[in-house]
Design a protein around this motif. Sequence first.
Motif, PDB file in Angstrom:
ATOM      1  N   ILE A  88      -0.015  -0.932   3.202  1.00 40.75           N
ATOM      2  CA  ILE A  88       0.501   0.122   2.319  1.00 40.75           C
ATOM      3  C   ILE A  88       1.251   1.175   3.136  1.00 40.75           C
ATOM      4  O   ILE A  88       2.374   1.555   2.798  1.00 40.75           O
ATOM      5  CB  ILE A  88      -0.643   0.765   1.515  1.00 40.75           C
ATOM      6  CG1 ILE A  88      -1.197  -0.240   0.494  1.00 40.75           C
ATOM      7  CG2 ILE A  88      -0.169   2.034   0.801  1.00 40.75           C
ATOM      8  CD1 ILE A  88      -2.493   0.207  -0.183  1.00 40.75           C
ATOM      9  N   GLU A  92       5.254   1.884   2.664  1.00 40.08           N
ATOM     10  CA  GLU A  92       5.601   3.127   1.962  1.00 40.08           C
ATOM     11  C   GLU A  92       6.963   3.700   2.371  1.00 40.08           C
ATOM     12  O   GLU A  92       7.808   3.948   1.502  1.00 40.08           O
ATOM     13  CB  GLU A  92       4.486   4.148   2.183  1.00 40.08           C
ATOM     14  CG  GLU A  92       4.514   5.307   1.251  1.00 40.08           C
ATOM     15  CD  GLU A  92       3.228   6.101   1.346  1.00 40.08           C
ATOM     16  OE1 GLU A  92       2.813   6.629   0.309  1.00 40.08           O
ATOM     17  OE2 GLU A  92       2.644   6.196   2.442  1.00 40.08           O
ATOM     18  N   GLN A 125      -5.627   4.592  -2.511  1.00 42.09           N
ATOM     19  CA  GLN A 125      -4.243   4.245  -2.174  1.00 42.09           C
ATOM     20  C   GLN A 125      -3.673   3.187  -3.107  1.00 42.09           C
ATOM     21  O   GLN A 125      -2.534   3.303  -3.572  1.00 42.09           O
ATOM     22  CB  GLN A 125      -4.155   3.751  -0.724  1.00 42.09           C
ATOM     23  CG  GLN A 125      -4.203   4.849   0.296  1.00 42.09           C
ATOM     24  CD  GLN A 125      -2.988   5.748   0.177  1.00 42.09           C
ATOM     25  OE1 GLN A 125      -1.851   5.297   0.168  1.00 42.09           O
ATOM     26  NE2 GLN A 125      -3.232   7.048   0.063  1.00 42.09           N
ATOM     27  N   LYS A 129      -0.523   3.769  -5.624  1.00 39.77           N
ATOM     28  CA  LYS A 129       0.692   2.947  -5.530  1.00 39.77           C
ATOM     29  C   LYS A 129       0.941   2.185  -6.825  1.00 39.77           C
ATOM     30  O   LYS A 129       2.100   2.005  -7.223  1.00 39.77           O
ATOM     31  CB  LYS A 129       0.603   1.978  -4.340  1.00 39.77           C
ATOM     32  CG  LYS A 129       0.564   2.691  -3.011  1.00 39.77           C
ATOM     33  CD  LYS A 129       1.758   3.625  -2.856  1.00 39.77           C
ATOM     34  CE  LYS A 129       1.638   4.507  -1.662  1.00 39.77           C
ATOM     35  NZ  LYS A 129       2.534   5.665  -1.731  1.00 39.77           N
ATOM     36  N   GLN A 132       2.883   4.118  -9.089  1.00 34.13           N
ATOM     37  CA  GLN A 132       4.290   4.200  -8.684  1.00 34.13           C
ATOM     38  C   GLN A 132       5.030   2.877  -8.908  1.00 34.13           C
ATOM     39  O   GLN A 132       6.178   2.737  -8.523  1.00 34.13           O
ATOM     40  CB  GLN A 132       4.385   4.595  -7.212  1.00 34.13           C
ATOM     41  CG  GLN A 132       3.853   5.973  -6.914  1.00 34.13           C
ATOM     42  CD  GLN A 132       3.787   6.256  -5.422  1.00 34.13           C
ATOM     43  OE1 GLN A 132       4.419   5.599  -4.601  1.00 34.13           O
ATOM     44  NE2 GLN A 132       2.998   7.260  -5.048  1.00 34.13           N
ATOM     45  N   TRP A 134       3.934  -0.270  -7.833  1.00 33.89           N
ATOM     46  CA  TRP A 134       3.630  -1.347  -6.898  1.00 33.89           C
ATOM     47  C   TRP A 134       2.743  -2.373  -7.589  1.00 33.89           C
ATOM     48  O   TRP A 134       1.953  -2.036  -8.472  1.00 33.89           O
ATOM     49  CB  TRP A 134       2.880  -0.821  -5.681  1.00 33.89           C
ATOM     50  CG  TRP A 134       3.663   0.030  -4.734  1.00 33.89           C
ATOM     51  CD1 TRP A 134       4.614   0.953  -5.040  1.00 33.89           C
ATOM     52  CD2 TRP A 134       3.527   0.058  -3.318  1.00 33.89           C
ATOM     53  NE1 TRP A 134       5.077   1.553  -3.905  1.00 33.89           N
ATOM     54  CE2 TRP A 134       4.423   1.019  -2.827  1.00 33.89           C
ATOM     55  CE3 TRP A 134       2.725  -0.635  -2.424  1.00 33.89           C
ATOM     56  CZ2 TRP A 134       4.544   1.300  -1.472  1.00 33.89           C
ATOM     57  CZ3 TRP A 134       2.843  -0.351  -1.077  1.00 33.89           C
ATOM     58  CH2 TRP A 134       3.752   0.602  -0.604  1.00 33.89           C
TER      59      TRP A 134
END
Length: 190
Positions: A88, A92, A125, A129, A132, A134
Amino acid sequence: MVMHLVSVVLDESGSMMGSTSGVFEGVNGFFDVLREQPANMRVSLLKFNDTLAYVYRDAYLAAVEDLTPDTYHPHHGTRLHDAVLKAIADLEPVVAQREGKATVVIVTDGHDTDSVSLVEDVKAQVEAKRQQGWKFLFFGPNEWIGEEMGVDPGDLYQLGTGPEAIRGAFEVAAEQAVKLLTAGSGPIAL
């Protein structure tokens, strides 16, 4: 054109020793399927045992060579949590710089035994993500391992044992990746 970033997080602990033929066929077949796609794509393969090491990182598919006994040899423990967090963290800035879509594919035959990181850190995490856009796909012996790391329940796959199970996991991962790539709907995490 959207840049698709695919990262495979692959268990290389000692318990994978009996599955190496399936790993070679599965990983190499997975990348062969991705090569057939018209998508703008870069890939990474992070293997983990008691250490974390990239076989390739942020590479064009044309530059990706087959996984072999020289590049994959199972031994030692399982730093699953540390490996997922590293994948990750390394993806990123690439996602941000290229305004890309990320997919992470996680393949393990066991639970974490050696990480410094806590599963709560991984979960925070992964969930952030996912918010967002992911995508995380988890293949493991027990779905709860992926679930406790924050992977969406629809992206958890129970992994059997042996070479055939590993090969099959990568076939499913390839199918899911192609769906995501052709739909243009988000990142793929392997």
